[in-house]
Structures are given as C-alpha cells and as structure tokens.
Design an enzyme around this catalytic site. Structure first.
Site, PDB file in Angstrom:
ATOM      1  N   GLU A 156       0.801  -1.241   0.000  1.00  0.00           N
ATOM      2  CA  GLU A 156       0.000   0.000   0.000  1.00  0.00           C
ATOM      3  C   GLU A 156       0.829   1.284   0.000  1.00  0.00           C
ATOM      4  OE1 GLU A 156      -2.667  -0.581   3.332  1.00  0.00           O
ATOM      5  OE2 GLU A 156      -3.390  -2.475   2.551  1.00  0.00           O
ATOM      6  N   GLU A 261      -6.605 -10.650  -1.081  1.00  0.00           N
ATOM      7  CA  GLU A 261      -7.387 -10.403   0.158  1.00  0.00           C
ATOM      8  C   GLU A 261      -8.879 -10.339  -0.180  1.00  0.00           C
ATOM      9  OE1 GLU A 261      -5.833  -7.050   2.383  1.00  0.00           O
ATOM     10  OE2 GLU A 261      -3.757  -7.632   2.027  1.00  0.00           O
TER      11      GLU A 261
HETATM   12  O1  9MR Z   1      -7.504  -8.104   8.615  1.00  0.00           O
HETATM   13  C1  9MR Z   1      -6.545  -7.345   9.288  1.00  0.00           C
HETATM   14  C2  9MR Z   1      -7.093  -6.863  10.625  1.00  0.00           C
HETATM   15  O2  9MR Z   1      -7.281  -7.973  11.491  1.00  0.00           O
HETATM   16  C3  9MR Z   1      -6.143  -5.883  11.253  1.00  0.00           C
HETATM   17  O3  9MR Z   1      -6.723  -5.336  12.419  1.00  0.00           O
HETATM   18  C4  9MR Z   1      -5.831  -4.762  10.264  1.00  0.00           C
HETATM   19  C5  9MR Z   1      -4.887  -3.802  10.930  1.00  0.00           C
HETATM   20  O4  9MR Z   1      -4.106  -3.062  10.135  1.00  0.00           O
HETATM   21  O5  9MR Z   1      -5.287  -5.310   9.068  1.00  0.00           O
HETATM   22  C6  9MR Z   1      -6.176  -6.148   8.411  1.00  0.00           C
HETATM   23  O6  9MR Z   1      -5.608  -6.633   7.210  1.00  0.00           O
HETATM   24  C7  9MR Z   1      -5.271  -5.666   6.220  1.00  0.00           C
HETATM   25  C8  9MR Z   1      -4.096  -6.193   5.459  1.00  0.00           C
HETATM   26  O7  9MR Z   1      -3.043  -6.516   6.330  1.00  0.00           O
HETATM   27  C9  9MR Z   1      -3.613  -5.206   4.396  1.00  0.00           C
HETATM   28  N1  9MR Z   1      -4.701  -4.800   3.531  1.00  0.00           N
HETATM   29  C10 9MR Z   1      -5.920  -4.379   4.169  1.00  0.00           C
HETATM   30  C11 9MR Z   1      -6.372  -5.455   5.156  1.00  0.00           C
HETATM   31  C12 9MR Z   1      -7.714  -5.113   5.756  1.00  0.00           C
HETATM   32  O8  9MR Z   1      -7.596  -3.965   6.521  1.00  0.00           O
END
Ligand code: 9MR
Length: 377
Positions: A156, A261
């Site tokens: 990102e 994802e």
């Molecule tokens: O699913 C993840 C969630 O449990 C965490 O709290 C969050 C914190 O940053 O990150 C989520 O996963 C993210 C992923 O690592 C990167 N792309 C976006 C995802 C959804 O937020």
C-alpha cells in the site's frame, strides 16, 4: 446383496468417520486454474479452533497470516523478535502442504513508532532506517527461507490519486525505500516470489500510479513476481470491465496477477469512498448494520451472483493469474465486521459463522468447469 457382516462393517466405518467431507473442495475445483488461499488467524493455524482448521485443510492450498507477521507482532521492540506464532503458522502450512505467503514486510500500518526513531525519540537518519529495514527483512525472511514461498514486500505505497504515499518510510529514506526493500528481500531468499500488494487498483488513477512504480522497479532490475490486487470489493464495485482491464494492464508488464485479500462487503457504505484504508473509523448506526439477524435471501443471492461473476472473470484470465486468496475463512473471522464501523454483522466470505458453505460457495464452484465466455457485468 451385502452380507450382515459387510453391513456392520459399513455402519462401523461410517460411525468412525462421521465428518467425511460433504462438500467438494475449492482447491480441487480450481486445480487447473490457480491456487486458492485464505488469510489465517492463530486459532486456525494452532488448531485451537479445530473445526475451522479442518475447513482450511479441506478447502485451501495456500495461506497468508492475517496479522502475525506484521512488524508490530513479529518485531515488537528494537532488540526483540517474537516468532512463536509465525513458527506455528509455518509448521501448520508445511504439514498441510499449503503454499505459504508472508505478509507483510514494509507497510505504513502496524509498524511501531520506535522503528522510525532513535533512542532519544528523534527521527532516524536515512542510513539508520535503511539498516533497520535491512535487518528486519534479513531476519524475518531469512528465518523462513525456502519455506515461506512468496512475500508481500511493500504494502500500500500508492495513494488514491496515483501519487506516492508520504509514509515515514518515504519521508526518511526517500522514494528508493521501495527498491531497497525488494533488494533486501531478494538477498534474504533469492528463490522467494516477491509481490507488491495494494487495494483499489481497479480505479484508474491509482492503477496508473502502481503501473509507474512497477515499471520503475523493473527498469532498476528488481525482481518482482506479481501484483497483489487485494480484492476488497462490494456488491457494486468494481465492474467486471474494470477488473478485467486491471488484470490485463498488470499482465502486460510481464508479472503475474494474484488476488490476495478477497472479500465482498454487503453492508451499506459508511462513506462514498471505495477503499481498504484501515485507519477509517465511523460512528455506528442501526441503519448501517441491517442484517444482525441473518442475511436476507435476496442479498444472499446477490452475493452468490457477484462471486460467480468474479470467478468467471478470474477464470477468463487464468493464464495471467496464479492465486486467489480470501481474507478470512468464515464470515465470523472477517475484519469487515469491525471496519470502517466497529461491531457490525457482515457476510463477506463463502462460509458462514458456523463454517457452513453459503450459496456463494456453490456459485463459485459452478464456475470452475464452465467454458469461459464473454465478461459478465
Ligand atoms: O484483517 C486485518 C485486521 O485484522 C487488522 O486489524 C488490520 C490492521 O491493520 O489489518 C487487516 O488486514 C489488512 C491487510 O493486512 C492489508 N490490507 C488491508 C487489510 C484489511 O484492513
């Protein structure tokens, strides 16, 4: 005619195997097309949740750790790494023959403030932050060399308008922090696949920014195996036209395209922006959480139709695609129950809160053996 002895034997073996898989498996249905993965939480890969662990083993042939390899978890203090859960993730994956992904090395989220500061709380110099980034990548990637097969190296880094995000990484190191991250990862495990992972690339401006970034990395001789389209979608966005165009655009750069994802948000939007920016947080309202007592049949069908359209498009592009990973296993696991409003009841995945397949599961499977026609919309 079976003898009484044979019938007894049959009855005994059925009793001994009450959980014979009733469903076909996604990983088998799409064996000729792509790997099918899921983001796993600790309860799943430690087996604490035995039912969901079994579901993972049955349905998937790839995995991503949802959180445990993020910097704040694996490297919580300057002089301390915690590999307890990542080791269990890798052991689970190896035992069950899963193609393992590492997520994620360099990100602006879930990276503690100390990473960017010296002992006096002042910002690090470029050289010191590069050393810190190098040591982190060498230690984490090096530990799982040859076992974690692909890494989300940078996550990102592009803004919605296609410019580069002003993260601490970029402010302190400069734009080549990305180049350096890929070089360090490649040095730590030369055979590992290296990915750039990003959301909302189906929007043209952001896509253009990512294309520019990848071209630049390629011209600098960086190994980059695939783009990860995160695939945080909803019932209306993106169109199959936008998705197909996005896959084609990155495939033309000579890299593979992964969906990393995948989920489909079925709840009303809290704002007009299509994004997966985890920092967003809106106030709860009953009107924005309408399905606390179950998903109405019409929405269930809309979700199934939408998943079928997505997988039809993925299959049409299967020669450019290597993996489709869902962001969670069951609806109960999903981050979308808490984002961008906490405590909602969302239904974004193929398995319900009890681990039972939803109509969307059958709809996805039905796309597996159909001849690919024109893009649905
Ligand atoms: O699913 C993840 C969630 O449990 C965490 O709290 C969050 C914190 O940053 O990150 C989520 O996963 C993210 C992923 O690592 C990167 N792309 C976006 C995802 C959804 O937020």
């Amino acid at each position: 005619m079976k003898t009484t002895a044979q019938l007894c034997l049959l009855a005994t073996s059925l009793a001994l195997a009450p959980h014979l898989p009733a469903e076909p498996a996604l990983k088998e249905a799409f064996q000729q097309d792509f790997l099918i993965g899921a983001a796993l939480n600790p309860d799943q890969f430690t087996g604490a949740n035995a039912a969901e662990a079994a579901l993972v083993k049955r349905q998937f042939n790839s995995a991503t750790p949802e959180n445990v390899l993020k910097w704040e978890h694996v490297h919580p203090a300057a002089d301390r790494y915690d590999f307890t859960l990542p080791d269990q993730y890798v052991a689970f994956g190896e035992t069950n023959h899963l193609f393992l992904i590492g997520h994620t090395l360099v990100w602006h989220n879930q990276t503690p403030d100390w990473v960017f500061q010296n002992d006096h709380g002042q910002p690090l110099t470029r050289a010191a932050l590069l050393t810190r980034m190098h040591d982190h990548i060498a230690t984490v990637v090096g530990r799982y060399k040859g076992r974690i097969r692909g890494w989300d190296v940078v996550n990102e880094a592009v803004e919605e308008d296609g410019t580069m995000r002003q993260s601490q990484w970029r402010k302190i190191i400069g734009e080549d922090f990305i180049l350096k991250a890929y070089q360090f990862a490649h040095a730590a495990d030369p055979r590992a696949e290296l990915y750039y992972n990003e959301y909302s690339l189906e929007n043209a401006n952001k896509r253009a920014g990512a294309v520019k970034l990848i071209r630049q990395l390629q011209s600098q001789g960086v190994k980059i195996t695939a783009i990860g389209l995160q695939g945080h979608y909803n019932l209306d966005w993106p169109s199959m036209g936008e998705l197909g165009q996005t896959i084609d655009t990155f495939a033309k750069l000579g890299i593979q395209v992964n969906i990393t994802e995948l989920d489909i948000n079925v709840l009303p939007a809290a704002s007009g922006n299509v994004t997966a920016d985890v920092s967003l947080n809106y106030q709860p309202a009953a009107s924005l959480n309408p399905y606390t007592n179950g998903l109405p049949a019409a929405v269930q069908q809309a979700l199934a139709k939408r998943y079928a359209a997505l997988f039809t498009t993925f299959r049409q592009h299967r020669h450019d695609m290597r993996r489709i990973t869902f962001w969670g296993v069951t609806d109960g696991n999903s981050w979308l129950n808490d984002w961008p409003i906490r405590g909602r009841t969302n239904y974004p995945l193929l398995f319900d809160r009890d681990g039972q397949p939803k109509p969307a599961f059958a709809a996805v499977l039905a796309t597996a053996h159909t001849a690919s026609g024109n893009s649905p919309n």
